[in-house]
Design a protein around this motif. Structure first.
Motif, short mmCIF file in Angstrom:
data_model
loop_
_atom_site.label_atom_id
_atom_site.label_comp_id
_atom_site.label_asym_id
_atom_site.label_seq_id
_atom_site.Cartn_x
_atom_site.Cartn_y
_atom_site.Cartn_z
N LEU A 103 0.82 -1.21 0.00
CA LEU A 103 0.00 0.00 0.00
C LEU A 103 0.86 1.26 0.00
O LEU A 103 0.59 2.23 -0.73
CB LEU A 103 -0.93 -0.01 1.21
N VAL A 104 1.91 1.23 0.80
CA VAL A 104 2.82 2.39 0.84
C VAL A 104 3.48 2.59 -0.52
O VAL A 104 3.64 3.73 -1.02
CB VAL A 104 3.86 2.21 1.96
N ALA A 105 3.91 1.48 -1.13
CA ALA A 105 4.57 1.58 -2.44
C ALA A 105 3.62 2.13 -3.50
O ALA A 105 3.99 2.98 -4.33
CB ALA A 105 5.10 0.21 -2.84
N LEU B 110 4.22 10.04 -7.37
CA LEU B 110 5.26 10.30 -8.37
C LEU B 110 4.65 10.55 -9.74
O LEU B 110 5.07 11.47 -10.47
CB LEU B 110 6.23 9.12 -8.41
N VAL B 111 3.66 9.76 -10.12
CA VAL B 111 3.00 9.92 -11.41
C VAL B 111 2.30 11.28 -11.47
O VAL B 111 2.34 12.00 -12.50
CB VAL B 111 2.00 8.79 -11.67
N VAL C 197 3.11 14.02 -9.91
CA VAL C 197 4.14 15.09 -10.03
C VAL C 197 4.64 15.18 -11.44
O VAL C 197 4.84 16.29 -12.00
CB VAL C 197 5.28 14.78 -9.01
N LEU C 198 4.90 14.05 -12.09
CA LEU C 198 5.40 14.05 -13.45
C LEU C 198 4.37 14.65 -14.40
O LEU C 198 4.71 15.40 -15.33
CB LEU C 198 5.77 12.64 -13.88
N MET C 199 3.12 14.34 -14.22
CA MET C 199 2.07 14.88 -15.11
C MET C 199 1.89 16.37 -14.91
O MET C 199 1.60 17.10 -15.85
CB MET C 199 0.75 14.15 -14.84
N SER C 200 2.11 16.83 -13.71
CA SER C 200 1.96 18.26 -13.47
C SER C 200 3.08 19.06 -14.13
O SER C 200 2.94 20.23 -14.52
CB SER C 200 1.96 18.53 -11.97
N ARG C 201 4.24 18.48 -14.34
CA ARG C 201 5.33 19.15 -14.98
C ARG C 201 5.10 19.29 -16.48
O ARG C 201 5.60 20.24 -17.12
CB ARG C 201 6.64 18.41 -14.73
N HIS C 202 4.39 18.33 -17.05
CA HIS C 202 4.13 18.41 -18.49
C HIS C 202 2.88 19.27 -18.74
O HIS C 202 2.62 19.60 -19.87
CB HIS C 202 3.91 17.01 -19.07
#
Length: 224
Positions: A207-209, A216-217, A219-224
Motif C-alpha cells: 500500500l505504501v509503495a 510520483l506519477v 508530479v510528473l504529469m503536473s510538470r508536463h
C-alpha cells in the motif's frame, strides 16, 4: 355341788388396760385422758427422727440408683465397644493380610525382576562389538540384537508391573519434550496458506509503495 360364781373370770384384762393414742397406758379409771405436753414433745421428736431416717434411706437409695445407672452405662459402653472393635479389627485384619500378601508377592516379583535386570545388563555389557570380525559379524550382530530384544521385553514387562518404572518413563518423556525445539506454526501449512500469510504480512508495504507511485506519477504529469 357347783362352785361359787367369780365375776373376774369373764373380764378381759387387756380390754380394760386400753392404750392412749400416744402409746402410753391410761391410768385406771381415766381412759380418755388428754396427752400431756411431754408426751406430745416426745412424739414430735420420734416423728422427726423417723423423717431423718427416711431421708437418709432416700439418699442411700439415690446413691445406689446413681451407681446402678453408671454401672449400666459402662456395661452398655463395654458391649457396644466390644462389638465395634471386633468388627473393625476383623475387617482390618482381612485388609492388612490381603495387602501383606500382595506386598509379599510384589516383593518376590521385584526380587526376581532385579535378578533378571542384572542378568540382562551383564549380557548387554558383555557384548564387545569391537572384537567382531568380518567372518562372524553377521552372527554376532544377530546374537547381540537378540540379547537386546530380550532385555527390552524384560524391561517392558517390568514397567507394566511396577509403577516406579512407569514413572521413570514419564519423567524421561517429559525431559525429552522439554529439550525438543518448538515446532514452527508454519511447518505443516499448505502453499495457499503460506501465500495468504505472506500477503497479510506485506500488504501494508504494498500500500505504501502504491501510494508513493501515485504521487510520483501525479508530479510528473503536473510538470508536463
Amino acid at each position: 355341788m357347783a362352785s361359787e360364781y367369780d365375776p373376774t373370770e369373764f373380764v378381759d384384762a387387756d380390754l380394760l388396760a386400753q392404750k392412749s393414742p400416744f402409746g402410753s397406758s391410761a391410768p385406771a379409771g381415766d381412759p380418755l385422758r388428754a396427752p400431756t405436753r411431754e408426751e406430745v414433745d416426745r412424739k414430735v421428736v420420734e416423728a422427726q427422727q423417723k423423717l431423718a431416717e427416711l431421708k437418709r434411706a432416700q439418699e442411700d437409695l439415690e446413691r445406689e440408683r446413681a451407681a446402678l445407672e453408671e454401672l449400666r452405662r459402662r456395661q452398655t459402653e463395654f458391649q457396644t465397644g466390644r462389638q465395634e472393635m471386633i468388627h473393625h479389627l476383623t475387617r482390618g485384619l482381612g485388609l492388612l493380610e490381603e495387602a501383606e500378601f500382595s506386598a509379599r508377592r510384589d516383593a518376590e516379583q521385584m526380587v526376581k525382576t532385579v535378578a533378571d535386570f542384572r542378568d540382562a545388563l551383564d549380557k548387554i555389557q558383555a557384548i564387545h562389538d569391537e572384537t567382531w570380525t568380518k567372518d562372524n559379524f553377521s552372527i554376532e550382530l544377530t546374537r547381540a540384537l537378540t540379547t537386546i530384544e530380550n532385555a527390552r521385553m524384560e524391561w517392558n514387562s517390568a514397567r507394566l508391573k511396577f509403577n516406579v518404572l512407569a514413572g521413570e518413563q514419564k519423567e524421561e518423556a517429559g525431559v525429552e519434550a522439554a529439550e525438543a525445539p518448538a515446532a514452527s506454526p508454519l511447518a505443516n501449512a499448505s502453499f495457499s496458506e503460506l501465500c495468504r500469510f505472506g500477503l497479510a504480512m506485506t500488504w501494508p508495504l504494498v500500500l505504501v509503495a502504491l501510494t508513493a507511485l501515485a504521487v510520483l506519477v501525479a508530479v510528473l504529469m503536473s510538470r508536463h
